[in-house]
Design a protein around this motif. Structure first.
Motif, PDB file in Angstrom:
ATOM      1  N   GLU A 111     -15.195 -25.933  -7.856  1.00 12.05           N
ATOM      2  CA  GLU A 111     -14.147 -25.144  -6.838  1.00 12.05           C
ATOM      3  C   GLU A 111     -13.212 -24.756  -7.938  1.00 12.05           C
ATOM      4  O   GLU A 111     -13.111 -25.306  -9.649  1.00 12.05           O
ATOM      5  CB  GLU A 111     -12.848 -25.998  -5.900  1.00 12.05           C
ATOM      6  N   VAL A 112     -12.715 -23.687  -8.316  1.00 12.35           N
ATOM      7  CA  VAL A 112     -12.611 -23.253  -9.392  1.00 12.35           C
ATOM      8  C   VAL A 112     -11.068 -22.538  -9.602  1.00 12.35           C
ATOM      9  O   VAL A 112     -10.300 -22.180  -8.265  1.00 12.35           O
ATOM     10  CB  VAL A 112     -13.425 -21.641  -9.741  1.00 12.35           C
ATOM     11  N   VAL A 113     -10.509 -23.061 -10.710  1.00  9.84           N
ATOM     12  CA  VAL A 113      -8.284 -22.235 -10.483  1.00  9.84           C
ATOM     13  C   VAL A 113      -8.596 -21.145 -11.608  1.00  9.84           C
ATOM     14  O   VAL A 113      -9.574 -21.474 -12.395  1.00  9.84           O
ATOM     15  CB  VAL A 113      -7.823 -23.484 -11.256  1.00  9.84           C
ATOM     16  N   LYS A 151     -13.692 -32.275  -8.786  1.00  9.76           N
ATOM     17  CA  LYS A 151     -13.904 -31.715 -10.281  1.00  9.76           C
ATOM     18  C   LYS A 151     -13.680 -30.102  -9.668  1.00  9.76           C
ATOM     19  O   LYS A 151     -13.729 -29.613  -8.969  1.00  9.76           O
ATOM     20  CB  LYS A 151     -15.203 -32.039 -10.483  1.00  9.76           C
ATOM     21  N   ILE A 152     -12.841 -29.907 -11.276  1.00  5.79           N
ATOM     22  CA  ILE A 152     -12.445 -28.488 -11.257  1.00  5.79           C
ATOM     23  C   ILE A 152     -12.716 -28.108 -12.348  1.00  5.79           C
ATOM     24  O   ILE A 152     -13.176 -28.276 -12.865  1.00  5.79           O
ATOM     25  CB  ILE A 152     -11.027 -28.052 -10.491  1.00  5.79           C
ATOM     26  N   ALA A 153     -13.336 -26.248 -12.078  1.00  7.44           N
ATOM     27  CA  ALA A 153     -13.116 -25.454 -13.174  1.00  7.44           C
ATOM     28  C   ALA A 153     -12.223 -24.880 -13.538  1.00  7.44           C
ATOM     29  O   ALA A 153     -11.597 -24.072 -12.866  1.00  7.44           O
ATOM     30  CB  ALA A 153     -14.650 -24.543 -12.870  1.00  7.44           C
ATOM     31  N   VAL A 176      -6.906 -34.038 -11.156  1.00  2.04           N
ATOM     32  CA  VAL A 176      -8.833 -34.279 -11.168  1.00  2.04           C
ATOM     33  C   VAL A 176      -8.795 -34.943 -12.180  1.00  2.04           C
ATOM     34  O   VAL A 176      -9.205 -34.974 -13.118  1.00  2.04           O
ATOM     35  CB  VAL A 176      -9.758 -33.174 -11.188  1.00  2.04           C
ATOM     36  N   LYS A 177     -10.481 -36.004 -11.654  1.00  2.00           N
ATOM     37  CA  LYS A 177     -10.981 -36.445 -12.489  1.00  2.00           C
ATOM     38  C   LYS A 177     -11.923 -35.883 -13.554  1.00  2.00           C
ATOM     39  O   LYS A 177     -11.974 -36.133 -14.923  1.00  2.00           O
ATOM     40  CB  LYS A 177     -12.753 -37.479 -12.078  1.00  2.00           C
TER      41      LYS A 177
ATOM     42  N   VAL B 179     -14.590 -26.591 -22.936  1.00  2.00           N
ATOM     43  CA  VAL B 179     -14.092 -28.220 -22.785  1.00  2.00           C
ATOM     44  C   VAL B 179     -13.708 -29.260 -21.726  1.00  2.00           C
ATOM     45  O   VAL B 179     -13.068 -28.696 -20.535  1.00  2.00           O
ATOM     46  CB  VAL B 179     -12.713 -28.144 -23.541  1.00  2.00           C
ATOM     47  N   ARG B 180     -14.877 -29.590 -21.349  1.00  2.00           N
ATOM     48  CA  ARG B 180     -14.803 -30.326 -20.403  1.00  2.00           C
ATOM     49  C   ARG B 180     -14.717 -31.803 -20.646  1.00  2.00           C
ATOM     50  O   ARG B 180     -15.242 -32.426 -21.319  1.00  2.00           O
ATOM     51  CB  ARG B 180     -16.221 -30.596 -20.293  1.00  2.00           C
ATOM     52  N   VAL B 181     -13.803 -31.263 -19.735  1.00  2.00           N
ATOM     53  CA  VAL B 181     -12.199 -32.617 -20.045  1.00  2.00           C
ATOM     54  C   VAL B 181     -12.754 -33.899 -18.695  1.00  2.00           C
ATOM     55  O   VAL B 181     -12.903 -33.724 -17.688  1.00  2.00           O
ATOM     56  CB  VAL B 181     -11.025 -32.532 -19.774  1.00  2.00           C
TER      57      VAL B 181
END
Lengths: 274, 274
Positions: A111-113, A151-153, A176-177, B179-181
């Motif tokens: 899902e995307v913010v 998980k989120i983008a 969010v992890k 950046v993949r956090v």
């Protein structure tokens, strides 16, 4: 009074590219304004017969359509492609990027913010490429009570302030992890914002020149106002008032990414004449 | 004087789990201390014949090996598997997670920034799962002059302060497109840190009980010190000095994630006796 232009201001890469295209293509229609500057839009209409329509449904017998710098929605693009019209894409590559990222992230199940203004055409376009769930927010508080996935983008409208984008990301890190952050704020935005920050600290009056519908122009104005109380946002020299400059010693000037040099020059000339 | 324990303190899930395992398994060796608390390690040795070796090479005729809560390197695990020994994994699941993430991100082509102390066994273990390039840093300044790739993954040592992790991520957002956090700071760390922050604001003396080689204990001490000048880090009640408590009104107490309750109780009893 000293008049000083910001180190970086005015036309960005994407706007220059779009205007050049429009001048070459000629006799075309854009869906929504090509760039967010009414004066420049008028000039393109008068000199190159590039007219501005509000919606795809306003198209009648035009032969050529130019896609505006801010991009259009995936659905509008599909509509346009069904019509008997030649399409020229003047979407800024920095806007195409978050569109592609939204499409890709959706495919990967994220899902995307989207950090941006949901009413801005760029954001509407970017959002349309999310096929999972999109959250368009201007502030972390809008996400506070939502149940977010693990998980989120995250992408940003190209013209936002990076510090605010960081705040949003920091908030997401607690909720969010995995937060997959794409910093899609464009370089011109960075540079113009840094330059007006510096200039407004040493000025006692700031004039920002640009479209009042332009997100990046408004952002420059807000930054200036933060450091210099007497900051004004104008579209043309007509709006300048002599009284603003009484007893002022240092006038700083900047302009949005859609503001052409000829308008800035007119503003500077008028201030000098005061 | 009021004596108040922090709302959250002491043994975390991973430590409890490891001790329970060690007590059940008995007559075993760990490579490096099972947890970072010397007193508890002594107890396990005396009562359950669980001994602590420094390296795999120190193994002689042991039949059972327990992997410590902080995990071991991928290479050490492979070594261990070659030996004629039964292996029990007491790695905290919150540490296994960043190990897996590092392996997965490497497979996907990401270089990995690990926010942590390169000399800490947990970090050594996590880093060993990166097969691309790993950057172990405690501060963003260590990355300032490096040429970083366009995309990067970030994990944290489980016991770090989240605010500092955010600072690092914010810095990376300016340098790197993606950046993949992964926020791998563990929940117990969060809660214990929040609780000591609250408690140290209203105390005029703070006692932190825990191993001086324990990262999360040291972190608690640093947070306490920030709000309450008279903060002390001790391993056992033997280190307490009566003079510390002169004229004090509110004594706050917390303990690291490896500190057993019986040690905390001894500390509280001694303070009460003063």
């Amino acid at each position: 009074m000293i008049i000083e232009l910001a180190k970086n201001y005015g036309f960005c890469f994407g706007v220059k590219r779009a205007i050049k295209k429009a001048e070459q293509i000629k006799d075309a229609a854009t869906i929504g304004p090509l760039i967010h500057n009414n004066e420049e839009i008028s000039r393109l209409q008068k000199k190159f017969n590039v007219k501005t329509l509000q919606n795809i449904t306003d198209l009648t017998n035009e032969k050529k359509a130019i896609i505006r710098t801010h991009g259009i929605t995936k659905q509008d693009l599909a509509e346009l492609q069904k019509k008997n019209i030649e399409i020229f894409d003047a979407t800024c590559p920095f806007v195409t990027k978050p569109q592609q990222l939204c499409e890709q992230m959706s495919k990967e199940g994220y899902e995307v913010v989207i950090f941006g203004d949901e009413n801005h055409p760029e954001v509407k376009g970017v959002k349309s490429y999310v096929s999972t769930k999109a959250y368009v927010v201007l502030d972390k508080s809008e996400l506070e009570d939502l149940k977010l996935p693990h998980k989120i983008a995250v992408v940003s409208q190209t013209t936002k302030k990076v510090e605010q984008f960081m705040e949003l990301v920091n908030f997401l890190m607690l909720k969010v992890k995995e937060v997959r952050v794409f910093n899609t704020i464009c370089d011109a935005t960075f540079k113009n914002q840094a330059a007006i920050t510096e200039l407004s600290k040493k000025s006692d009056i700031i004039i920002i020149v640009g479209g009042k519908n332009s997100a990046n122009t408004k952002q420059l104005f807000l930054i200036a106002k933060n450091y210099c109380e007497d900051s004004y946002l104008i579209e043309t020299q007509d709006e300048l008032e002599k009284s603003w400059f009484k007893d002022k010693k240092h006038c700083g000037i900047s302009a949005g990414a859609s503001t052409p040099d000829w308008i800035i020059k007119e503003v500077v000339d008028k201030i000098k004449a005061f």
